[in-house]
Design a protein around this motif. Sequence first.
Motif, PDB file in Angstrom:
ATOM      1  N   GLY A 169     -98.661 -52.950 -20.879  1.00  0.00           N
ATOM      2  CA  GLY A 169     -99.291 -53.236 -19.596  1.00  0.00           C
ATOM      3  C   GLY A 169     -98.564 -52.602 -18.425  1.00  0.00           C
ATOM      4  N   GLU A 170     -97.266 -52.394 -18.541  1.00  0.00           N
ATOM      5  CA  GLU A 170     -96.543 -51.724 -17.458  1.00  0.00           C
ATOM      6  C   GLU A 170     -97.002 -50.268 -17.380  1.00  0.00           C
ATOM      7  OE1 GLU A 170     -93.699 -54.719 -19.368  1.00  0.00           O
ATOM      8  OE2 GLU A 170     -94.990 -53.111 -20.111  1.00  0.00           O
ATOM      9  N   THR A 171     -97.004 -49.734 -16.167  1.00  0.00           N
ATOM     10  CA  THR A 171     -97.367 -48.331 -15.957  1.00  0.00           C
ATOM     11  C   THR A 171     -96.134 -47.566 -15.489  1.00  0.00           C
ATOM     12  OG1 THR A 171     -97.917 -48.620 -13.618  1.00  0.00           O
ATOM     13  CG2 THR A 171     -99.697 -49.031 -15.229  1.00  0.00           C
ATOM     14  N   VAL A 172     -96.260 -46.263 -15.410  1.00  0.00           N
ATOM     15  CA  VAL A 172     -95.172 -45.454 -14.868  1.00  0.00           C
ATOM     16  C   VAL A 172     -94.859 -45.917 -13.448  1.00  0.00           C
ATOM     17  CG1 VAL A 172     -94.457 -43.117 -14.219  1.00  0.00           C
ATOM     18  CG2 VAL A 172     -95.710 -43.472 -16.336  1.00  0.00           C
ATOM     19  N   VAL A 173     -95.889 -46.223 -12.679  1.00  0.00           N
ATOM     20  CA  VAL A 173     -95.697 -46.667 -11.290  1.00  0.00           C
ATOM     21  C   VAL A 173     -95.011 -48.028 -11.223  1.00  0.00           C
ATOM     22  CG1 VAL A 173     -96.876 -47.338  -9.153  1.00  0.00           C
ATOM     23  CG2 VAL A 173     -97.594 -45.281 -10.388  1.00  0.00           C
ATOM     24  N   THR A 174     -95.432 -48.985 -12.034  1.00  0.00           N
ATOM     25  CA  THR A 174     -94.803 -50.307 -11.968  1.00  0.00           C
ATOM     26  C   THR A 174     -93.350 -50.248 -12.417  1.00  0.00           C
ATOM     27  OG1 THR A 174     -95.634 -50.995 -14.155  1.00  0.00           O
ATOM     28  CG2 THR A 174     -96.961 -51.599 -12.220  1.00  0.00           C
ATOM     29  N   LEU A 175     -93.058 -49.457 -13.433  1.00  0.00           N
ATOM     30  CA  LEU A 175     -91.670 -49.301 -13.886  1.00  0.00           C
ATOM     31  C   LEU A 175     -90.832 -48.612 -12.809  1.00  0.00           C
ATOM     32  CD1 LEU A 175     -92.375 -48.254 -17.575  1.00  0.00           C
ATOM     33  CD2 LEU A 175     -91.289 -50.392 -16.841  1.00  0.00           C
ATOM     34  N   ALA A 176     -91.369 -47.537 -12.231  1.00  0.00           N
ATOM     35  CA  ALA A 176     -90.649 -46.803 -11.185  1.00  0.00           C
ATOM     36  C   ALA A 176     -90.422 -47.673  -9.954  1.00  0.00           C
ATOM     37  CB  ALA A 176     -91.427 -45.545 -10.807  1.00  0.00           C
ATOM     38  N   SER A 177     -91.408 -48.459  -9.587  1.00  0.00           N
ATOM     39  CA  SER A 177     -91.284 -49.331  -8.410  1.00  0.00           C
ATOM     40  C   SER A 177     -90.249 -50.424  -8.627  1.00  0.00           C
ATOM     41  CB  SER A 177     -92.644 -49.945  -8.065  1.00  0.00           C
ATOM     42  OG  SER A 177     -93.575 -48.932  -7.743  1.00  0.00           O
ATOM     43  N   GLU A 178     -90.225 -50.998  -9.821  1.00  0.00           N
ATOM     44  CA  GLU A 178     -89.230 -52.031 -10.123  1.00  0.00           C
ATOM     45  C   GLU A 178     -87.816 -51.449 -10.083  1.00  0.00           C
ATOM     46  OE1 GLU A 178     -87.779 -54.902 -13.788  1.00  0.00           O
ATOM     47  OE2 GLU A 178     -89.851 -54.212 -13.782  1.00  0.00           O
ATOM     48  N   ALA A 179     -87.625 -50.289 -10.681  1.00  0.00           N
ATOM     49  CA  ALA A 179     -86.309 -49.635 -10.655  1.00  0.00           C
ATOM     50  C   ALA A 179     -85.903 -49.317  -9.218  1.00  0.00           C
ATOM     51  CB  ALA A 179     -86.341 -48.365 -11.497  1.00  0.00           C
ATOM     52  N   THR A 180     -86.863 -48.890  -8.408  1.00  0.00           N
ATOM     53  CA  THR A 180     -86.603 -48.568  -7.003  1.00  0.00           C
ATOM     54  C   THR A 180     -86.162 -49.790  -6.216  1.00  0.00           C
ATOM     55  OG1 THR A 180     -88.097 -46.685  -6.983  1.00  0.00           O
ATOM     56  CG2 THR A 180     -87.700 -47.778  -4.871  1.00  0.00           C
ATOM     57  N   ARG A 181     -86.857 -50.886  -6.394  1.00  0.00           N
ATOM     58  CA  ARG A 181     -86.476 -52.105  -5.664  1.00  0.00           C
ATOM     59  C   ARG A 181     -85.027 -52.499  -5.965  1.00  0.00           C
ATOM     60  NH1 ARG A 181     -91.909 -53.311  -7.193  1.00  0.00           N
ATOM     61  NH2 ARG A 181     -93.251 -53.252  -5.359  1.00  0.00           N
ATOM     62  N   LYS A 182     -84.635 -52.382  -7.206  1.00  0.00           N
ATOM     63  CA  LYS A 182     -83.251 -52.710  -7.595  1.00  0.00           C
ATOM     64  C   LYS A 182     -82.259 -51.730  -6.966  1.00  0.00           C
ATOM     65  CE  LYS A 182     -84.575 -54.816 -11.983  1.00  0.00           C
ATOM     66  NZ  LYS A 182     -84.575 -54.631 -13.460  1.00  0.00           N
ATOM     67  N   ALA A 183     -82.613 -50.449  -6.960  1.00  0.00           N
ATOM     68  CA  ALA A 183     -81.733 -49.444  -6.363  1.00  0.00           C
ATOM     69  C   ALA A 183     -81.585 -49.656  -4.858  1.00  0.00           C
ATOM     70  CB  ALA A 183     -82.269 -48.035  -6.643  1.00  0.00           C
ATOM     71  N   LEU A 184     -82.691 -49.964  -4.192  1.00  0.00           N
ATOM     72  CA  LEU A 184     -82.637 -50.220  -2.748  1.00  0.00           C
ATOM     73  C   LEU A 184     -81.786 -51.444  -2.439  1.00  0.00           C
ATOM     74  CD1 LEU A 184     -86.324 -49.506  -1.674  1.00  0.00           C
ATOM     75  CD2 LEU A 184     -84.288 -48.147  -1.104  1.00  0.00           C
ATOM     76  N   GLU A 185     -81.939 -52.484  -3.232  1.00  0.00           N
ATOM     77  CA  GLU A 185     -81.142 -53.695  -3.028  1.00  0.00           C
ATOM     78  C   GLU A 185     -79.653 -53.387  -3.186  1.00  0.00           C
ATOM     79  OE1 GLU A 185     -80.490 -58.084  -5.035  1.00  0.00           O
ATOM     80  OE2 GLU A 185     -82.439 -57.119  -5.248  1.00  0.00           O
TER      81      GLU A 185
END
Length: 163
Positions: free
Chosen positions: A48-64
């Motif tokens: 169910g995860e997409t490239v976008v959802t995976l990339a967005s989740e990784a991004t949120r963690k990196a920004l934090e």
Amino acid sequence: MRTIRITGTGSALPGRIVTNKELEQMVETSDEWIRERTGIGERHVSVGETVVTLASEATRKALEQAGKRAEEIDLILVATSSSETVFPNTSCEVQKAIGAVHAWGYDLNAACSGFILALNTAQSYIRSGLVKNALVIGAEKMSRIVDWKDRGTCILFGDGAGA
């Protein structure tokens, strides 16, 4: 010359894990054969995860971790060979998902070397002075395109993202 620093990193993996034992049921192989040749014991596969959802989740963690807000990002580069869409590209979808309202970006399709290419490209933009903060993401959903009956490839690939 401008100094370049990585100020935050993040990753995202789908919850489903496919073990070598599971692959033994799908193709003629064994856990020992796979581990001996690749060192891989399991891989994460999207349900169910997409490239976008995976990339967005990784991004949120990196920004934090970096202590940055999405609005501070000037450039988004996504290295992917498995985006679900060509247009809009993954970088635009990540920009929308995280609210990076001042960013522009594009995808790079360079397979295994994609993340390094994207990192070097971001470095060039920063050193030139065109951008101050760049987001570099490597994201794949190879499970969507891999041939699960081909022992030579299905043992190698999984899904995930790093930013």
